[in-house]
Motif scaffolding. Structure first.
Motif, PDB file in Angstrom:
ATOM      1  N   SER A 106      -3.012   1.532   3.457  1.00  0.00           N
ATOM      2  CA  SER A 106      -4.173   1.506   2.560  1.00  0.00           C
ATOM      3  C   SER A 106      -4.204   2.712   1.614  1.00  0.00           C
ATOM      4  O   SER A 106      -5.072   2.806   0.760  1.00  0.00           O
ATOM      5  CB  SER A 106      -5.476   1.447   3.367  1.00  0.00           C
ATOM      6  OG  SER A 106      -5.687   2.671   4.047  1.00  0.00           O
ATOM      7  N   THR A 107      -3.247   3.640   1.758  1.00  0.00           N
ATOM      8  CA  THR A 107      -3.244   4.813   0.873  1.00  0.00           C
ATOM      9  C   THR A 107      -2.258   4.667  -0.288  1.00  0.00           C
ATOM     10  O   THR A 107      -2.076   5.601  -1.056  1.00  0.00           O
ATOM     11  CB  THR A 107      -2.880   6.097   1.658  1.00  0.00           C
ATOM     12  OG1 THR A 107      -1.543   5.971   2.156  1.00  0.00           O
ATOM     13  CG2 THR A 107      -3.846   6.345   2.811  1.00  0.00           C
ATOM     14  N   GLY A 138       4.485  -1.157  -0.510  1.00  0.00           N
ATOM     15  CA  GLY A 138       5.487  -0.530   0.358  1.00  0.00           C
ATOM     16  C   GLY A 138       6.573   0.210  -0.391  1.00  0.00           C
ATOM     17  O   GLY A 138       7.395   0.903   0.213  1.00  0.00           O
ATOM     18  N   ALA A 139       6.598   0.092  -1.711  1.00  0.00           N
ATOM     19  CA  ALA A 139       7.644   0.767  -2.494  1.00  0.00           C
ATOM     20  C   ALA A 139       7.134   2.098  -3.052  1.00  0.00           C
ATOM     21  O   ALA A 139       7.771   2.692  -3.925  1.00  0.00           O
ATOM     22  CB  ALA A 139       8.102  -0.143  -3.622  1.00  0.00           C
ATOM     23  N   GLY A 161      -4.120   2.655  -7.157  1.00  0.00           N
ATOM     24  CA  GLY A 161      -3.790   2.147  -5.820  1.00  0.00           C
ATOM     25  C   GLY A 161      -3.385   3.227  -4.833  1.00  0.00           C
ATOM     26  O   GLY A 161      -3.117   2.936  -3.669  1.00  0.00           O
ATOM     27  N   PHE A 162      -3.301   4.479  -5.276  1.00  0.00           N
ATOM     28  CA  PHE A 162      -3.025   5.602  -4.366  1.00  0.00           C
ATOM     29  C   PHE A 162      -4.360   6.192  -3.917  1.00  0.00           C
ATOM     30  O   PHE A 162      -5.289   6.313  -4.731  1.00  0.00           O
ATOM     31  CB  PHE A 162      -2.206   6.696  -5.066  1.00  0.00           C
ATOM     32  CG  PHE A 162      -0.800   6.283  -5.395  1.00  0.00           C
ATOM     33  CD1 PHE A 162       0.227   6.495  -4.483  1.00  0.00           C
ATOM     34  CD2 PHE A 162      -0.497   5.681  -6.622  1.00  0.00           C
ATOM     35  CE1 PHE A 162       1.533   6.118  -4.786  1.00  0.00           C
ATOM     36  CE2 PHE A 162       0.798   5.300  -6.922  1.00  0.00           C
ATOM     37  CZ  PHE A 162       1.820   5.513  -6.008  1.00  0.00           C
ATOM     38  N   LEU A 215       0.338  13.783  -4.596  1.00  0.00           N
ATOM     39  CA  LEU A 215       1.543  13.251  -5.240  1.00  0.00           C
ATOM     40  C   LEU A 215       1.610  11.731  -5.115  1.00  0.00           C
ATOM     41  O   LEU A 215       1.581  11.198  -3.996  1.00  0.00           O
ATOM     42  CB  LEU A 215       2.794  13.840  -4.580  1.00  0.00           C
ATOM     43  CG  LEU A 215       3.026  15.346  -4.734  1.00  0.00           C
ATOM     44  CD1 LEU A 215       4.212  15.778  -3.862  1.00  0.00           C
ATOM     45  CD2 LEU A 215       3.290  15.703  -6.191  1.00  0.00           C
ATOM     46  N   ALA A 216       1.707  11.065  -6.246  1.00  0.00           N
ATOM     47  CA  ALA A 216       1.979   9.625  -6.254  1.00  0.00           C
ATOM     48  C   ALA A 216       3.491   9.477  -6.404  1.00  0.00           C
ATOM     49  O   ALA A 216       4.058   9.877  -7.425  1.00  0.00           O
ATOM     50  CB  ALA A 216       1.249   8.963  -7.411  1.00  0.00           C
ATOM     51  N   LEU A 217       4.127   8.937  -5.370  1.00  0.00           N
ATOM     52  CA  LEU A 217       5.596   8.890  -5.356  1.00  0.00           C
ATOM     53  C   LEU A 217       6.123   7.469  -5.461  1.00  0.00           C
ATOM     54  O   LEU A 217       5.559   6.545  -4.867  1.00  0.00           O
ATOM     55  CB  LEU A 217       6.126   9.505  -4.054  1.00  0.00           C
ATOM     56  CG  LEU A 217       5.728  10.945  -3.730  1.00  0.00           C
ATOM     57  CD1 LEU A 217       6.420  11.394  -2.444  1.00  0.00           C
ATOM     58  CD2 LEU A 217       6.072  11.884  -4.870  1.00  0.00           C
ATOM     59  N   ARG A 218       7.232   7.313  -6.176  1.00  0.00           N
ATOM     60  CA  ARG A 218       7.959   6.038  -6.106  1.00  0.00           C
ATOM     61  C   ARG A 218       8.907   6.131  -4.904  1.00  0.00           C
ATOM     62  O   ARG A 218       9.327   7.234  -4.524  1.00  0.00           O
ATOM     63  CB  ARG A 218       8.715   5.745  -7.402  1.00  0.00           C
ATOM     64  CG  ARG A 218       9.793   6.723  -7.780  1.00  0.00           C
ATOM     65  CD  ARG A 218      10.507   6.270  -9.045  1.00  0.00           C
ATOM     66  NE  ARG A 218       9.672   6.510 -10.213  1.00  0.00           N
ATOM     67  CZ  ARG A 218       9.581   7.688 -10.828  1.00  0.00           C
ATOM     68  NH1 ARG A 218      10.270   8.728 -10.395  1.00  0.00           N
ATOM     69  NH2 ARG A 218       8.813   7.841 -11.888  1.00  0.00           N
TER      70      ARG A 218
END
Ligand SMILES: Cc1cc2nc3c(=O)[nH]c(=O)nc-3n(C[C@H](O)[C@H](O)[C@H](O)COP(=O)(O)OP(=O)(O)OC[C@H]3O[C@@H](n4cnc5c(N)ncnc54)[C@H](O)[C@@H]3O)c2cc1C
Length: 495
Positions: free
Chosen positions: A360-361, A365-366, A47-48, A310-313
């Motif tokens: 969309s990237t 929202g989290a 989803g990223f 970077l996929a960030l929480r």
């Protein structure tokens, strides 16, 4: 109607292809990869969504013109073009933290005054005024017209450097970006600001001609733009425009030679042994070209880009700048690491942090998708295929970016690291170098080869040919090649 073979489906090549098809020619694009866009790629996971090439667009007028000239639907109907409120946030090594508004000279002056003291903004504005003069002088011959045979007029620097009196008599004028910083801007933060433009475009501020001042002028005057969904969407729209104009695409089709007959091109030869006849061939590729196509202007040492996706929480806070530039403590040391033989990657590079306001990237929202980029030496001088080096250097970028995003390292869920070795694989450019825009001055050293090549019927488009690299410049090269083919050698640019 002529048959035109285009080598590569990069942005310059597709810009030429669309225009040539509209002019009534039969155009076929041979792309060795599985998709279009070349450097303008995308990486998607969980989803990223990340751009792997440019993450912003400057001078959208080039693509607006292309879309107007090649069809009914304007660019804005084909992509969601958006101007972020800020050009960039700059985090300087000395601690200054400045938010520059997008395309607002007055806003930039106020922000620089607040950061560096009264007068700093005015000094920057005066500098941009001189850069605007250089732009007015160089724009047509450098960007909008085919390269003239006698390039001597472009060897002179159009930047009107201030004449300064020396203590021991005589005068001196800045001839490089570093000298503009030291002698005209005279505030370390402003000099660092200027250097960061050179670094971002892959230029060495220590030797880049003063005319490179047009680069900050362009960004701060015409603004910084984003395409929602990622800049890859621009490549998608251009590909679809080409298809709508009946350009044919062959993917997995590597061109290995340009066929020649009686001193003119006869077509292209493909890696699978097949051949395609053509009256004109447009090469949209960089150094390491197939036989019969010359290397792109001897630009073998162009620096590349090191990128960490970077996929960030954690959510992207409202009001976050789209682009943040975390400056290196010493731009001269960084330039030495990127450009000087024998030097390794800079330990403290300038890092561009992209945090698009684009749902969309990211999966929700989290979470947040963030891209870090530094300019680095190409693959070859540095072995970017070395996995340990790659990971260590990704840590360097994450640490540097932490100055603008406290707690960044703790938010990382996963990361994907991309180096010039990836760029080399995706574009074919030697060492994964990224071409800089052509610049006047420096005795013509930073000009790219003309779009008409010595072999009759052979043309070059894209970042390795006139007027050089970057999305706007590659788009312009497509317009020039189409003009030269449609109107012939007398073509002097569209007015
Ligand atoms: C990581 C990165 C970051 C960048 N950042 C920016 C930025 O911020 N701003 C900006 O303006 N520009 C940026 N650029 C540069 C910009 O993306 C390019 O200059 C622009 O897209 C023009 O590309 P091009 O037309 O030269 O084609 P390229 O993108 O170089 O594509 C060439 C195509 O030709 C194909 N090909 C190669 N050899 C052959 C062959 N023998 N046969 C068939 N096909 C072949 C390749 O597979 C590729 O698809 C960046 C580039 C990279 C790599």
């Amino acid at each position: 109607m002529a048959r035109i073979a285009v080598i590569g489906a990069g942005m310059g090549a597709m810009a030429a292809a669309a225009r040539l098809a509209v002019a009534g020619h039969r155009v076929a694009v041979y792309e060795r990869g599985a998709t279009y866009g070349g450097a303008v790629g995308r990486y998607e996971r969980d989803g990223f969504v990340f751009d792997t090439g440019p993450g912003l667009l400057h001078v959208p007028a080039v693509y607006r013109d292309l879309f107007v000239k090649t069809g009914k639907e304007p660019l804005e109907s084909c992509v969601d073009l958006h101007q972020p409120p800020h050009d960039a946030r700059h985090v300087f090594a000395g601690g200054a933290d400045v938010l520059l508004p997008n395309a607002s000279r007055g806003g930039v002056v106020a922000a620089l005054d607040a950061a560096f003291g009264d007068g700093a903004g005015g000094r920057w504005a005066d500098f941009l005024g001189r850069a605007g003069d250089a732009w007015a002088r160089a724009r047509r011959p450098l960007l909008e017209e085919p390269l003239i045979e006698d390039t001597r007029p472009l060897a002179r620097d159009p930047y009107p450097a201030l004449r300064r009196r020396r203590l021991l008599g005589g005068t001196r004028q800045a001839s490089t970006l570093a000298e503009i910083g030291a002698w005209e801007l005279r505030v370390p933060g402003l000099a660092a600001l200027l250097d960061s433009y050179a670094q971002g475009y892959g230029l060495d501020a220590r030797v880049a001609p003063a005319s490179a001042a047009v680069l900050p002028y362009l960004e701060q005057t015409f603004g910084t733009w984003y395409v929602r969904g990622g800049v890859r969407e621009l490549a998608r729209a251009l590909y679809e425009r080409c298809v709508a104009r009946r350009v044919e695409f062959a993917f997995g089709a590597e061109v290995v030679a340009v066929a020649e007959k009686d001193g003119a091109v006869a077509g292209v030869e493909l890696a699978d042994g097949s051949a395609a006849a053509a009256d004109h061939v447009v090469s949209g590729i960089g150094p390491r070209p197939p036989a019969g196509v010359e290397p792109g202007g001897g630009k073998r040492g162009a620096p590349g880009r090191f990128t960490v996706l970077l996929a960030l929480r954690g959510a992207r806070p409202a009001g976050t700048a789209h682009r943040t530039i975390v400056h290196a403590p010493s731009s001269a040391e960084e330039a030495a690491a990127v450009f000087d033989a024998g030097a390794g990657p800079a330990e403290r590079p300038t890092v561009t942090v992209l945090r698009p306001d684009d749902a969309s990237t990211r999966p929700d929202g989290a979470h947040e998708a963030v891209t870090l980029t530094a300019t680095v030496a190409p693959h070859g001088p540095v072995d970017w295929a070395d996995g340990a080096l790659r990971e260590r250097y990704a840590d360097v970028l994450v640490r540097a970016a932490g100055a603008a995003m406290p707690g960044l390292a703790d938010r990382v869920m996963w990361r994907e690291v991309r180096t010039p070795a990836h760029t080399e694989a995706e574009t074919g450019a030697r060492g994964g170098g990224v071409p800089a825009p052509s610049l006047a001055g420096a005795s013509g050293r930073l000009l790219h080869p003309a779009n008409s090549r010595p072999l009759r019927g052979l043309y070059a488009a894209g970042g390795w040919s006139h007027p050089g690299g970057g999305l706007p410049h590659a788009g312009m090269s497509g317009a020039l090649v189409a003009g030269l083919i449609v109107e012939g050698p007398a073509f002097r640019g569209s007015r």
